[in-house]
Design a protein around this motif. Structure first.
Motif, short mmCIF file in Angstrom:
data_model
loop_
_atom_site.label_atom_id
_atom_site.label_comp_id
_atom_site.label_asym_id
_atom_site.label_seq_id
_atom_site.Cartn_x
_atom_site.Cartn_y
_atom_site.Cartn_z
N GLY A 140 0.79 -1.21 0.00
CA GLY A 140 0.00 0.00 0.00
C GLY A 140 0.83 1.26 0.00
O GLY A 140 1.19 1.78 1.05
N THR A 141 1.15 1.78 -1.18
CA THR A 141 1.99 2.96 -1.32
C THR A 141 1.37 4.19 -0.65
O THR A 141 0.16 4.40 -0.72
CB THR A 141 2.21 3.26 -2.82
OG1 THR A 141 2.84 2.14 -3.43
CG2 THR A 141 3.07 4.49 -3.02
N LEU A 142 2.22 4.98 -0.02
CA LEU A 142 1.84 6.30 0.47
C LEU A 142 2.54 7.36 -0.37
O LEU A 142 3.73 7.24 -0.67
CB LEU A 142 2.24 6.48 1.94
CG LEU A 142 1.32 5.94 3.03
CD1 LEU A 142 1.96 6.13 4.40
CD2 LEU A 142 -0.04 6.61 2.99
N ASP A 143 1.81 8.41 -0.74
CA ASP A 143 2.42 9.52 -1.48
C ASP A 143 3.50 10.17 -0.62
O ASP A 143 3.44 10.13 0.61
CB ASP A 143 1.36 10.56 -1.83
CG ASP A 143 0.35 10.06 -2.85
OD1 ASP A 143 0.71 9.16 -3.63
OD2 ASP A 143 -0.78 10.56 -2.85
N PRO A 144 4.50 10.81 -1.25
CA PRO A 144 5.56 11.45 -0.48
C PRO A 144 5.05 12.45 0.56
O PRO A 144 5.59 12.54 1.66
CB PRO A 144 6.39 12.15 -1.56
CG PRO A 144 6.20 11.30 -2.77
CD PRO A 144 4.77 10.84 -2.70
N MET A 145 3.99 13.20 0.24
CA MET A 145 3.45 14.18 1.18
C MET A 145 2.89 13.52 2.43
O MET A 145 2.91 14.09 3.52
CB MET A 145 2.35 15.00 0.49
CG MET A 145 1.75 16.09 1.36
SD MET A 145 0.28 16.87 0.60
CE MET A 145 -1.01 15.73 1.15
N ALA A 146 2.36 12.32 2.28
CA ALA A 146 1.65 11.64 3.37
C ALA A 146 2.61 11.05 4.39
O ALA A 146 3.77 10.76 4.10
CB ALA A 146 0.76 10.54 2.80
N THR A 147 2.10 10.88 5.60
CA THR A 147 2.85 10.22 6.67
C THR A 147 2.03 9.06 7.19
O THR A 147 0.87 8.88 6.82
CB THR A 147 3.16 11.20 7.82
OG1 THR A 147 1.92 11.55 8.47
CG2 THR A 147 3.84 12.46 7.33
N GLY A 148 2.64 8.28 8.09
CA GLY A 148 1.88 7.26 8.78
C GLY A 148 2.22 5.85 8.41
O GLY A 148 3.32 5.56 7.91
N VAL A 149 1.28 4.95 8.66
CA VAL A 149 1.52 3.52 8.63
C VAL A 149 1.87 3.01 7.23
O VAL A 149 1.08 3.12 6.29
CB VAL A 149 0.30 2.76 9.16
CG1 VAL A 149 0.48 1.25 8.98
CG2 VAL A 149 0.05 3.08 10.63
N LEU A 150 3.09 2.48 7.12
CA LEU A 150 3.52 1.77 5.92
C LEU A 150 3.93 0.38 6.37
O LEU A 150 4.83 0.23 7.22
CB LEU A 150 4.69 2.48 5.24
CG LEU A 150 5.14 1.87 3.90
CD1 LEU A 150 4.08 2.11 2.84
CD2 LEU A 150 6.47 2.47 3.46
N VAL A 151 3.27 -0.64 5.82
CA VAL A 151 3.55 -2.03 6.19
C VAL A 151 4.67 -2.56 5.30
O VAL A 151 4.53 -2.59 4.08
CB VAL A 151 2.29 -2.90 6.06
CG1 VAL A 151 2.61 -4.36 6.36
CG2 VAL A 151 1.20 -2.39 7.02
N VAL A 152 5.77 -2.96 5.93
CA VAL A 152 6.94 -3.44 5.22
C VAL A 152 7.10 -4.93 5.49
O VAL A 152 7.08 -5.36 6.66
CB VAL A 152 8.20 -2.67 5.67
CG1 VAL A 152 9.46 -3.25 5.02
CG2 VAL A 152 8.06 -1.19 5.33
N GLY A 153 7.24 -5.71 4.44
CA GLY A 153 7.45 -7.16 4.57
C GLY A 153 8.90 -7.52 4.36
O GLY A 153 9.57 -6.96 3.48
#
Length: 296
Positions: free
Chosen positions: A37-50
């Motif tokens: 689930g990509t987040l745009d550069p401007m956005a912050t928060g939960v990024l799930v990394v496998g």
């Protein structure tokens, strides 16, 4: 066997999701790292990394529901539907009542058909939509069904943006995978006749993963680097999927990627043996077939 699991990262503003993955590769000492689930550069928060074998779960984890906090600015539209794009119109928004705003939000809740933002990573004939849009092409994307289970205004602030009267709305959104919060801002502004775009976006949850367990932004840049702790595959499975415990014979068959002659409670279902996640299977008639095997 190298360590496998999930790392939840609180993505800093200005970083791409790919940059987070690159940094995690260095922190964890492995190339086998991806994100859901990509987040745009401007956005912050939960990024799930496998990491390791967990990369095989990322496509399924990306399909879970998500939660966001955001700020929508009414009165201006931008090319990208967020603050990163140039302003394309500035109708202003000074006379809108709270009741009018709530009435415009209501049709954006529930099961809706949403047209994604044109400046997005969706491919058209093999090319990203944003590449076409930035060349000035007239990009038309098809609407897609999404579900917005919550879209609530927490606070309203009337302001002035370079001489244009605007209204900033702090909102919270719970939604299905594939929902564009930028598009919600755009569509709300369009419904009110003022234009709208995002000025801030923070993802607070992906499936069962929240900010409370996320590696803080400074954890990506601390010197000397510190190896973060991963969430184990068995815990990931129990938190995010319906699951079944197998017997030894079934576990052996799963290790070879064979179908199982049994029904499943969900699509997909996580299969565990002796506390270890073996695979994700899906129903296929009266049997179960593999979609991701993590052993063998």
């Amino acid at each position: 066997m190298s360590e496998s699991g999930i790392l939840v990262v609180d993505k800093p503003s200005g970083w791409t999701s790919h940059q987070v993955v690159g940094r995690c590769r260095r922190l964890l000492g492995t190339r086998k790292v991806g994100h859901a689930g990509t987040l745009d550069p401007m956005a912050t928060g939960v990024l799930v990394v496998g990491v390791g074998r967990a990369t095989r779960l990322l496509g399924h984890l990306a399909l879970t529901s998500k939660s966001y906090s955001a700020t929508i600015r009414l009165g201006q539209s931008t090319l990208t539907d967020d603050a990163e794009g140039e302003i394309t119109s500035a109708a202003g928004a000074c006379a809108l009542t709270d009741a009018a705003i709530e009435a415009a939000i209501e049709p954006l809740r529930g099961a809706i058909v949403q047209v994604p933002s044109t400046v997005s990573a969706i491919k058209i004939n093999g090319e990203r939509s944003y590449a076409r849009a930035r060349r000035g092409e007239d990009v038309v994307l098809a609407g897609r069904p999404v579900t917005v289970s919550r879209f609530d205004v927490l606070q309203r602030r009337d302001a002035d943006a370079d001489g244009t009267p605007v209204i900033d709305l702090d909102v919270v959104v719970d939604c299905s995978s594939g929902t564009y919060i930028r598009a919600l801002a755009r569509d709300l502004g369009a419904a009110l006749g003022t234009g709208g775009h995002l000025t801030a976006l923070r993802r607070t949850r992906v499936g069962s993963f929240g900010l409370d367990e996320a590696l803080p932004p400074e954890g990506l840049t601390v010197d000397p680097p510190r190896r973060p702790e991963l969430i184990g595959l068995d815990e990931v499975a129990r938190q995010n999927f319906l699951y079944l415990e197998l017997d030894a014979d079934e576990a052996r068959a799963v290790g070879y990627g064979r179908p199982l002659p049994r029904s499943l409670p969900g699509d997909p279902t996580a299969l565990l043996y002796d506390g270890e996640l073996l695979a994700l299977y899906r129903p296929d008639g009266d049997r179960a077939v593999p979609v991701a095997v993590l052993v063998g």
